[in-house]
Design a protein around this motif. Structure first.
Motif, short mmCIF file in Angstrom:
data_model
loop_
_atom_site.label_atom_id
_atom_site.label_comp_id
_atom_site.label_asym_id
_atom_site.label_seq_id
_atom_site.Cartn_x
_atom_site.Cartn_y
_atom_site.Cartn_z
N SER A 206 -61.05 28.70 5.66
CA SER A 206 -61.65 28.22 4.42
C SER A 206 -60.95 26.96 3.92
O SER A 206 -61.60 26.02 3.46
CB SER A 206 -61.61 29.31 3.35
N ILE A 207 -59.60 26.91 4.01
CA ILE A 207 -58.89 25.73 3.52
C ILE A 207 -59.13 24.54 4.45
O ILE A 207 -59.22 23.39 4.01
CB ILE A 207 -57.37 26.00 3.35
N GLN A 208 -59.28 24.78 5.74
CA GLN A 208 -59.59 23.69 6.66
C GLN A 208 -60.98 23.12 6.39
O GLN A 208 -61.18 21.90 6.44
CB GLN A 208 -59.49 24.18 8.11
N ALA A 209 -61.93 24.01 6.08
CA ALA A 209 -63.28 23.55 5.76
C ALA A 209 -63.29 22.74 4.47
O ALA A 209 -63.95 21.69 4.37
CB ALA A 209 -64.23 24.74 5.65
N LEU A 210 -62.55 23.19 3.45
CA LEU A 210 -62.47 22.48 2.18
C LEU A 210 -61.83 21.10 2.38
O LEU A 210 -62.29 20.10 1.82
CB LEU A 210 -61.65 23.30 1.18
N PHE A 211 -60.77 21.05 3.17
CA PHE A 211 -60.07 19.79 3.42
C PHE A 211 -60.99 18.79 4.10
O PHE A 211 -61.07 17.63 3.70
CB PHE A 211 -58.83 20.06 4.28
N LYS A 212 -61.69 19.23 5.12
CA LYS A 212 -62.57 18.31 5.85
C LYS A 212 -63.74 17.85 4.98
O LYS A 212 -64.20 16.71 5.09
CB LYS A 212 -63.08 18.95 7.13
N GLN A 213 -64.21 18.72 4.09
CA GLN A 213 -65.31 18.35 3.19
C GLN A 213 -64.91 17.18 2.30
O GLN A 213 -65.71 16.28 2.04
CB GLN A 213 -65.68 19.56 2.33
N HIS A 214 -63.66 17.16 1.84
CA HIS A 214 -63.21 16.11 0.92
C HIS A 214 -62.68 14.87 1.64
O HIS A 214 -62.77 13.76 1.10
CB HIS A 214 -62.13 16.66 -0.01
N THR A 215 -62.08 15.03 2.80
CA THR A 215 -61.42 13.90 3.46
C THR A 215 -62.17 13.37 4.68
O THR A 215 -61.97 12.22 5.08
CB THR A 215 -60.01 14.30 3.93
N GLY A 216 -62.99 14.21 5.28
CA GLY A 216 -63.72 13.80 6.48
C GLY A 216 -62.95 13.99 7.77
O GLY A 216 -63.46 13.66 8.85
N VAL A 217 -61.72 14.51 7.70
CA VAL A 217 -60.92 14.74 8.90
C VAL A 217 -60.24 16.10 8.81
O VAL A 217 -60.19 16.73 7.76
CB VAL A 217 -59.82 13.65 9.08
N SER A 218 -59.71 16.55 9.94
CA SER A 218 -58.99 17.82 9.97
C SER A 218 -57.60 17.65 9.38
O SER A 218 -57.08 16.53 9.25
CB SER A 218 -58.88 18.33 11.41
N ILE A 219 -56.96 18.76 9.03
CA ILE A 219 -55.61 18.72 8.46
C ILE A 219 -54.64 18.12 9.47
O ILE A 219 -53.79 17.29 9.13
CB ILE A 219 -55.17 20.14 8.04
N SER A 220 -54.74 18.55 10.72
CA SER A 220 -53.81 18.07 11.74
C SER A 220 -53.98 16.56 11.98
O SER A 220 -53.00 15.83 12.16
CB SER A 220 -54.00 18.84 13.05
N HIS A 221 -55.22 16.08 11.97
CA HIS A 221 -55.46 14.64 12.15
C HIS A 221 -54.88 13.86 10.98
O HIS A 221 -54.24 12.80 11.18
CB HIS A 221 -56.96 14.38 12.26
N TYR A 222 -55.08 14.36 9.78
CA TYR A 222 -54.56 13.67 8.59
C TYR A 222 -53.04 13.57 8.63
O TYR A 222 -52.47 12.50 8.40
CB TYR A 222 -55.01 14.42 7.34
N LEU A 223 -52.38 14.68 8.96
CA LEU A 223 -50.92 14.68 9.00
C LEU A 223 -50.42 13.75 10.11
O LEU A 223 -49.44 13.01 9.93
CB LEU A 223 -50.40 16.09 9.23
N ARG A 224 -51.10 13.75 11.25
CA ARG A 224 -50.69 12.86 12.35
C ARG A 224 -50.83 11.39 11.92
O ARG A 224 -49.94 10.57 12.22
CB ARG A 224 -51.54 13.13 13.58
N GLN A 225 -51.90 11.06 11.20
CA GLN A 225 -52.08 9.68 10.75
C GLN A 225 -51.04 9.29 9.71
O GLN A 225 -50.56 8.16 9.70
CB GLN A 225 -53.50 9.50 10.17
N LEU A 226 -50.67 10.23 8.82
CA LEU A 226 -49.59 9.95 7.86
C LEU A 226 -48.31 9.60 8.60
O LEU A 226 -47.59 8.66 8.25
CB LEU A 226 -49.36 11.16 6.96
N ARG A 227 -47.99 10.40 9.62
CA ARG A 227 -46.77 10.18 10.38
C ARG A 227 -46.81 8.87 11.14
O ARG A 227 -45.80 8.14 11.21
CB ARG A 227 -46.54 11.36 11.33
N LEU A 228 -47.96 8.54 11.71
CA LEU A 228 -48.08 7.28 12.44
C LEU A 228 -47.95 6.08 11.50
O LEU A 228 -47.34 5.06 11.86
CB LEU A 228 -49.41 7.23 13.20
N CYS A 229 -48.52 6.18 10.29
CA CYS A 229 -48.41 5.09 9.33
C CYS A 229 -46.96 4.88 8.93
O CYS A 229 -46.49 3.74 8.79
CB CYS A 229 -49.27 5.36 8.10
N LYS A 230 -46.23 5.98 8.72
CA LYS A 230 -44.82 5.84 8.39
C LYS A 230 -44.06 5.21 9.55
O LYS A 230 -43.20 4.34 9.36
CB LYS A 230 -44.21 7.20 8.06
N ALA A 231 -44.40 5.60 10.78
CA ALA A 231 -43.76 5.03 11.96
C ALA A 231 -44.06 3.53 12.07
O ALA A 231 -43.17 2.72 12.38
CB ALA A 231 -44.22 5.75 13.22
#
Length: 277
Positions: A206-231
């Motif tokens: 349910s939380i994964q579905a809610l997250f994707k509804q608002h952001t358009g991406v999965s939780i794991s993809h979002y976290l990976r992109q945050l880490r790549l941006c910091k890198a």
């Protein structure tokens, strides 16, 4: 190569107007540019890469930026990105208010001009933005004053509802807000969705579905992109070992980090660093 520059007279209804609303529904890819006005950027939904003064930010719903007239920024890799852009001329503001304190400006570091809004905050300020959008396209004296009054109300509400992206405390936070806080705070650490769901008695599905509804991406993809941006930011700004950057960005293995980075950007971390020397 000179940057594209946007001018006040192309966006403001008249020389009397101090503020205007430029909705981007959606926001397309836009090259690095600068302008002679200041800007508030509030992300309504979707996701994308926002480059501000050569620093990359992976943005999604709830992100808030204060952009100075001296900044250069642009958008890449957008996916259903929707923005509220509020443009304003600091020199034209007439209301008696402590604008220097209320709005981060030229003397504030870039880190102090990036915030997040919770779901409640986004809902509350949208009503003010909608009213401002109707008034800022008129040039009579009453509308100009009302526009600036609505802008001041918006600024005050942002002061109330905004919080640092890595804040550990957020009053009246909803579940999506708490998840966002944990993800930002956990860029350099291990994040386990199972632990988050256990703490809040949630179903992972349910939380994964809610997250994707608002952001358009999965939780794991979002976290990976945050880490790549910091890198990406660390590679541009600091001369430290790539293995240290890997660890600081939450990757347990530097070889895995290099593989993920290369797959996402098409070049290795060392090649990326070389571009900015």
């Amino acid at each position: 190569m000179s940057l594209l520059k946007l001018h006040t007279h192309d966006f403001f209804f008249s020389e009397k107007n101090t503020v205007t609303v430029a909705e981007r529904l959606p926001q397309p890819v836009f090259p690095i540019h600068t302008h002679d006005f200041y800007e508030l950027v509030i992300v309504r939904r979707g996701n994308g890469l926002h480059i501000v003064n050569d620093v990359p930010y992976y943005i999604t719903c709830g992100d808030l930026f204060y952009i100075n007239a001296s900044d250069h920024h642009g958008y890449e890799s957008v996916n259903d990105l929707e923005l509220n852009n509020i443009l304003y001329c600091r020199s034209r503001l007439n209301l008696s208010a402590d604008w220097e304190t209320l709005i981060p400006g030229d003397n504030d570091s870039q880190e102090k001009r990036y915030w997040r809004l919770g779901i409640q905050g986004i809902s509350t300020i949208q009503t003010v933005i909608d009213a401002l959008a109707k008034e800022c396209i008129k040039s009579d004296a009453l509308s100009v004053q009302l526009s600036e009054s609505l802008f001041l109300q918006l600024i005050l509400l942002l002061q109330r509802y905004r919080h640092p992206p890595d804040s550990h405390q957020l009053a009246d936070a909803q579940l999506l807000d708490r998840l966002m806080l944990d993800l930002h705070a956990g860029i350099g650490n291990a994040f386990r969705l199972e632990d988050f769901c256990h703490r809040h008695q949630l179903s992972p599905r349910s939380i994964q579905a809610l997250f994707k509804q608002h952001t358009g991406v999965s939780i794991s993809h979002y976290l990976r992109q945050l880490r790549l941006c910091k890198a990406m930011a660390l590679l541009r700004q600091k001369q430290i070992q790539i293995s240290e950057i890997s660890s600081e960005c939450g990757f347990e293995d530097s070889n895995y980090f290099s593989a993920v980075f290369s797959r996402a950007l098409g070049i290795s971390p060392s090649e990326y660093r070389q571009r900015f020397r």
